[in-house]
Design an enzyme around this catalytic site. Sequence first.
Site, short mmCIF file in Angstrom:
data_model
loop_
_atom_site.label_atom_id
_atom_site.label_comp_id
_atom_site.label_asym_id
_atom_site.label_seq_id
_atom_site.Cartn_x
_atom_site.Cartn_y
_atom_site.Cartn_z
N ASP A 270 0.77 -0.72 10.20
CA ASP A 270 0.42 -1.40 8.95
C ASP A 270 -0.83 -2.23 9.25
O ASP A 270 -1.22 -2.41 10.42
CB ASP A 270 1.60 -2.30 8.51
CG ASP A 270 1.33 -3.05 7.20
OD1 ASP A 270 0.43 -2.64 6.44
OD2 ASP A 270 2.02 -4.05 6.95
N ARG B 280 6.77 -10.07 -6.39
CA ARG B 280 6.01 -10.01 -5.13
C ARG B 280 5.50 -11.43 -4.89
O ARG B 280 4.70 -11.94 -5.69
CB ARG B 280 4.86 -9.01 -5.24
CG ARG B 280 3.87 -9.12 -4.11
CD ARG B 280 2.92 -7.93 -4.03
NE ARG B 280 3.59 -6.75 -3.51
CZ ARG B 280 2.97 -5.66 -3.08
NH1 ARG B 280 1.64 -5.59 -3.12
NH2 ARG B 280 3.65 -4.62 -2.64
N ARG C 12 7.94 5.99 -2.91
CA ARG C 12 8.12 4.67 -3.52
C ARG C 12 8.65 4.85 -4.95
O ARG C 12 9.56 4.16 -5.36
CB ARG C 12 6.79 3.89 -3.54
CG ARG C 12 6.22 3.51 -2.18
CD ARG C 12 7.12 2.56 -1.41
NE ARG C 12 7.47 1.40 -2.18
CZ ARG C 12 6.71 0.29 -2.33
NH1 ARG C 12 5.57 0.21 -1.69
NH2 ARG C 12 7.12 -0.72 -3.06
N CYS D 105 2.36 2.22 5.41
CA CYS D 105 2.81 1.87 4.05
C CYS D 105 1.65 1.91 3.05
O CYS D 105 1.90 1.98 1.85
CB CYS D 105 3.47 0.51 4.06
SG CYS D 105 2.42 -0.80 4.73
N GLN E 270 9.77 -0.73 0.45
CA GLN E 270 8.92 0.12 1.27
C GLN E 270 9.73 0.80 2.37
O GLN E 270 9.67 2.02 2.55
CB GLN E 270 7.80 -0.73 1.90
CG GLN E 270 6.88 0.07 2.81
CD GLN E 270 6.03 1.07 2.05
OE1 GLN E 270 5.34 0.70 1.12
NE2 GLN E 270 6.07 2.33 2.45
N HIS F 212 9.70 -6.38 3.16
CA HIS F 212 9.28 -5.40 2.16
C HIS F 212 10.32 -4.29 2.12
O HIS F 212 10.07 -3.15 2.53
CB HIS F 212 7.90 -4.86 2.55
CG HIS F 212 7.16 -4.18 1.44
ND1 HIS F 212 7.63 -4.11 0.14
CD2 HIS F 212 5.96 -3.52 1.43
CE1 HIS F 212 6.75 -3.44 -0.61
NE2 HIS F 212 5.74 -3.07 0.15
#
Length: 304
Positions: A222, A103, A289, A261, A133, A130
């Site tokens: 988001d 990340r 996930r 998310c 996700q 991402h």
Amino acid sequence: MKSFLTINDCTTDQLNELLTISHDLKKLYKNGGRDLCLAGKVLAMLFEKTSLRTRVSFQVAMYDLGGMAMYMKPEDIGVIGQREPARDMARVFARYVDGIMARTFSHETLIELDRWAHVPVINALSDWSHPCQAMADMMTIQEHLGRLEGLKLAYVGDGNNVARSLAFACARFKMTYAIASPAGYELDAETIDAANRIWPGCAEQTHDPVAAVKGADVIYTDTWVSMGQEAEKEKRVRDFAGFAVDENLMRNAPNAKVMHCLPAYRGYEISDGVAESPNSVIFDQAENRLHFQRGLLKKLLCRR
Ligand code: CP
Ligand code: NVA
């Protein structure tokens, strides 16, 4: 498919295969089965930023598949490339472990790690995208709506990493994608153009949330303040006024599923009422996930 850095690098067939493996493993594990295909394998998890879902779901997924994961927290690694070049880290890690997930702030860091590591590299979120996700989100939509092709996903909010990965996912799965952002926070034109090249007519951009959610099967939002943007919080909260997914906006698409998310900032990009409403599938997304990570890890690490 050596690594998983962005959705637009993958073909629809590859993405469908990942979804199939993930759904199959989900079924297997729900029924008490196990697939120890990664016995003896180790995943290094490098985090320049904090995480709950991504870190825990990858760690559990590795354990579930018989392997183990090593968590390197932001305090351990800082910003990759500062203590030593990413290309050196990549070559060292690749001699110890079977896969690297990272990340990062800069997406270039992931590309550099992938260029120099001979083991798979997985994007666990960068400032640009991402993809894990978005793929867990596609699983969730399949479960709730029975298909992907032909559906409309409306994204209301910041044209950020999550918005970009969803645009690519919609294009690959022949969905339509409408994004509504305030002026100055739009998704870049290259992403919209790329999505439209993959699936003509796929993506459109507007400044009007009501127009975006018209006819939507899914409404997605988001945070307005992504990791690394904390200093801009006050300005962003001002600029995003009118872009919340709340009861008012939902009147324009009362049957749409609501997705986020997480982490969610209730009272900002989403109201508490909508997040907790029957339309909301946010915790199914969070659960998926784990199921998607298992599928991805099996596909990338198992054959090695
Ligand atoms: N959605 C998501 O990636 O959450 P974390 O930041 O907690 O990993
Ligand atoms: N856009 C958010 C997503 C968090 C999962 C961020 O980058 O912080």
